[in-house]
Design a protein around this motif. Structure first.
Motif, PDB file in Angstrom:
ATOM      1  N   ILE A   1      32.119  32.372  29.478  1.00 15.10           N
ATOM      2  CA  ILE A   1      33.209  33.189  30.045  1.00 15.10           C
ATOM      3  C   ILE A   1      33.966  33.896  28.918  1.00 15.10           C
ATOM      4  CG2 ILE A   1      35.444  33.089  31.236  1.00 15.10           C
ATOM      5  CD1 ILE A   1      34.310  30.724  32.872  1.00 15.10           C
ATOM      6  N   ARG A   2      34.265  33.126  27.874  1.00 15.78           N
ATOM      7  CA  ARG A   2      35.062  33.670  26.767  1.00 15.78           C
ATOM      8  C   ARG A   2      34.384  34.880  26.127  1.00 15.78           C
ATOM      9  NH1 ARG A   2      37.095  29.916  21.731  1.00 15.78           N
ATOM     10  NH2 ARG A   2      38.400  31.487  20.708  1.00 15.78           N
ATOM     11  N   GLU A   3      33.061  34.781  25.961  1.00 18.54           N
ATOM     12  CA  GLU A   3      32.316  35.886  25.343  1.00 18.54           C
ATOM     13  C   GLU A   3      32.370  37.158  26.180  1.00 18.54           C
ATOM     14  OE1 GLU A   3      29.011  32.955  23.259  1.00 18.54           O
ATOM     15  OE2 GLU A   3      28.429  34.178  24.993  1.00 18.54           O
ATOM     16  N   ARG A   4      32.614  37.006  27.455  1.00 18.61           N
ATOM     17  CA  ARG A   4      32.627  38.163  28.352  1.00 18.61           C
ATOM     18  C   ARG A   4      34.026  38.611  28.712  1.00 18.61           C
ATOM     19  NH1 ARG A   4      28.450  35.544  28.353  1.00 18.61           N
ATOM     20  NH2 ARG A   4      26.432  36.536  28.634  1.00 18.61           N
ATOM     21  N   THR A   5      35.001  38.114  28.016  1.00 19.72           N
ATOM     22  CA  THR A   5      36.385  38.399  28.376  1.00 19.72           C
ATOM     23  C   THR A   5      37.058  39.163  27.246  1.00 19.72           C
ATOM     24  OG1 THR A   5      36.403  36.367  29.645  1.00 19.72           O
ATOM     25  CG2 THR A   5      38.529  37.337  29.147  1.00 19.72           C
ATOM     26  N   SER A   6      37.625  40.312  27.593  1.00 19.54           N
ATOM     27  CA  SER A   6      38.277  41.087  26.533  1.00 19.54           C
ATOM     28  C   SER A   6      39.792  41.056  26.716  1.00 19.54           C
ATOM     29  CB  SER A   6      37.743  42.513  26.515  1.00 19.54           C
ATOM     30  OG  SER A   6      37.699  43.014  27.822  1.00 19.54           O
ATOM     31  N   ALA A   7      40.472  41.226  25.621  1.00 16.90           N
ATOM     32  CA  ALA A   7      41.933  41.194  25.636  1.00 16.90           C
ATOM     33  C   ALA A   7      42.474  42.532  26.124  1.00 16.90           C
ATOM     34  CB  ALA A   7      42.445  40.900  24.237  1.00 16.90           C
ATOM     35  N   THR A   8      43.733  42.561  26.483  1.00 18.30           N
ATOM     36  CA  THR A   8      44.432  43.804  26.786  1.00 18.30           C
ATOM     37  C   THR A   8      45.619  43.870  25.811  1.00 18.30           C
ATOM     38  OG1 THR A   8      45.962  42.778  28.343  1.00 18.30           O
ATOM     39  CG2 THR A   8      43.854  43.537  29.239  1.00 18.30           C
ATOM     40  N   PRO A   9      46.346  44.987  25.792  1.00 20.43           N
ATOM     41  CA  PRO A   9      47.475  45.082  24.843  1.00 20.43           C
ATOM     42  C   PRO A   9      48.520  43.975  25.027  1.00 20.43           C
ATOM     43  CG  PRO A   9      46.927  47.246  25.711  1.00 20.43           C
ATOM     44  CD  PRO A   9      46.076  46.269  26.455  1.00 20.43           C
ATOM     45  N   SER A  10      48.597  43.378  26.209  1.00 24.83           N
ATOM     46  CA  SER A  10      49.587  42.318  26.436  1.00 24.83           C
ATOM     47  C   SER A  10      49.128  40.949  25.920  1.00 24.83           C
ATOM     48  CB  SER A  10      49.882  42.170  27.931  1.00 24.83           C
ATOM     49  OG  SER A  10      50.203  43.404  28.493  1.00 24.83           O
TER      50      SER A  10
END
Ligand code: ADP
Ligand code: MG
Length: 318
Positions: free
Chosen positions: A21-30
């Protein structure tokens, strides 16, 4: 010398699934800190309030995993929570997802769930920043918690309606059980645009059915009522299709089926006139009636006859 690594015949464990899951999850500015630590850290806009909500979905109640598949379940779990943030006229920021997986298909289910959640999250700029992963010999349970922030003039509650206010909805209602309930469209942009343009009096997303959810507004606003024009209520073609199956009139489906996830918006009469004269192009709004000081929900038909509507929406404990 180590042996050449053989493929592991065991199904992936909890930590492998979380890594996946972590590998497929990107951050946003928040996102200050996302998946991988004991807690996530978010940075909200200066001066905004944290707006949070959670909704749990259970196999056999809110979806049927064998029929709908895990991806649709993930989509719905994320979308219904974003809809609740929209119903506050707030901006969705991030989500955490807690899941109880059926052990025999845990890996397949978690991957599908995540794909569905990620699809909606990306569409709304929401970051998946954490969660919890469990498995058991029972059915799938998914709980998403959404974190959002207030914008502009702040959140819009259920409790600000006044007699004489005008009631609108953002789209056609009824028959969502035919499939639409799995793919709701959270009305975030609509809520934010309306909140920016006008001091909205009350707002709710239609999850239990228009009659029940408008009923919540009227009750929270001090025991008011409403007079709805039957001909003005937008009835979805799915509601008509349901009528062919069960013989109940389409209007009953539109009033009571629920899981439409359209917004019900209550606006002061002057602002409502201004809005009708100058519609916001991106916001579909249908005027359906007026708030009254007489309590109860009444429906007026084309011939001018009125009847009282008892909300028959879904109640989990009944
Ligand atoms: P802890 O033991 O500290 O609660 P976990 O092992 O449960 O940590 O989780 C490790 C990290 O993975 C945490 O950041 C947690 O939020 C995240 N996480 C666990 N399950 C999920 C999930 N289903 N979806 C997204 N993030 C998850
Ligand atoms: Mg944990």
């Amino acid at each position: 010398m180590s042996e050449p690594s053989k493929p592991d015949p065991r199904p992936p464990g909890e930590f492998e699934l979380i890594r996946w899951i972590r590998e497929r999850t990107s951050a946003t500015p928040s996102t200050v800190l996302g998946i991988g630590d004991d807690a996530a850290v978010l940075r909200l806009s200066q001066g905004s309030d944290l707006v949070t909500t959670t909704d749990m979905l259970m196999d056999g109640r809110h979806f049927v995993l064998d029929q709908d598949g895990p991806r649709a379940v993930g989509f719905k779990a994320m979308a219904v929570n974003i809809s609740d943030i929209a119903a506050m006229a707030a901006r969705p920021v991030a989500a955490v997802a807690a899941v109880v997986l059926p052990r025999k298909s845990a890996a397949e289910v978690v991957r599908g769930l995540h794909a569905g959640m990620a699809e909606v999250a990306a569409q709304y700029g929401v970051a998946l920043v954490g969660g919890d992963t469990n498995a058991w010999d029972g059915p799938l349970v998914v709980c998403v918690t959404l974190l959002g922030e207030s914008v502009g003039r702040g959140v819009v509650t259920r409790s600000g309606a006044k007699a004489g206010d005008i009631i609108f909805v953002t789209g056609p209602l009824g028959g969502s059980l035919l499939g639409r309930h799995l793919r709701p469209t959270p009305r975030v942009a609509e809520a934010l645009a309306l909140n920016e343009a006008f001091a909205l009096h009350a707002l709710i997303d239609i999850s239990d059915g228009l009659a029940a959810d408008l009923g919540h507004i009227l009750e929270e606003s001090g025991g008011l009522g409403a007079l709805l024009e039957e001909a003005a209520i937008p009835v979805h073609s799915d509601a008509v299709a349901m009528t062919h199956q069960d013989g109940r009139p389409p209007i009953d489906h539109a009033l009571n089926d629920g899981e439409d996830f359209e917004l019900c918006v209550v606006i002061g009469p002057e602002d409502a006139s201004r809005l009708e004269a100058n519609p916001i192009p991106s916001v579909n709004l249908i005027k359906i009636g007026q708030v009254t000081s007489t309590p109860g929900l009444r429906l007026r038909d084309a011939s001018g006859q009125t009847r009282v509507v008892e909300p028959a929406g879904f109640d989990h404990l009944r």
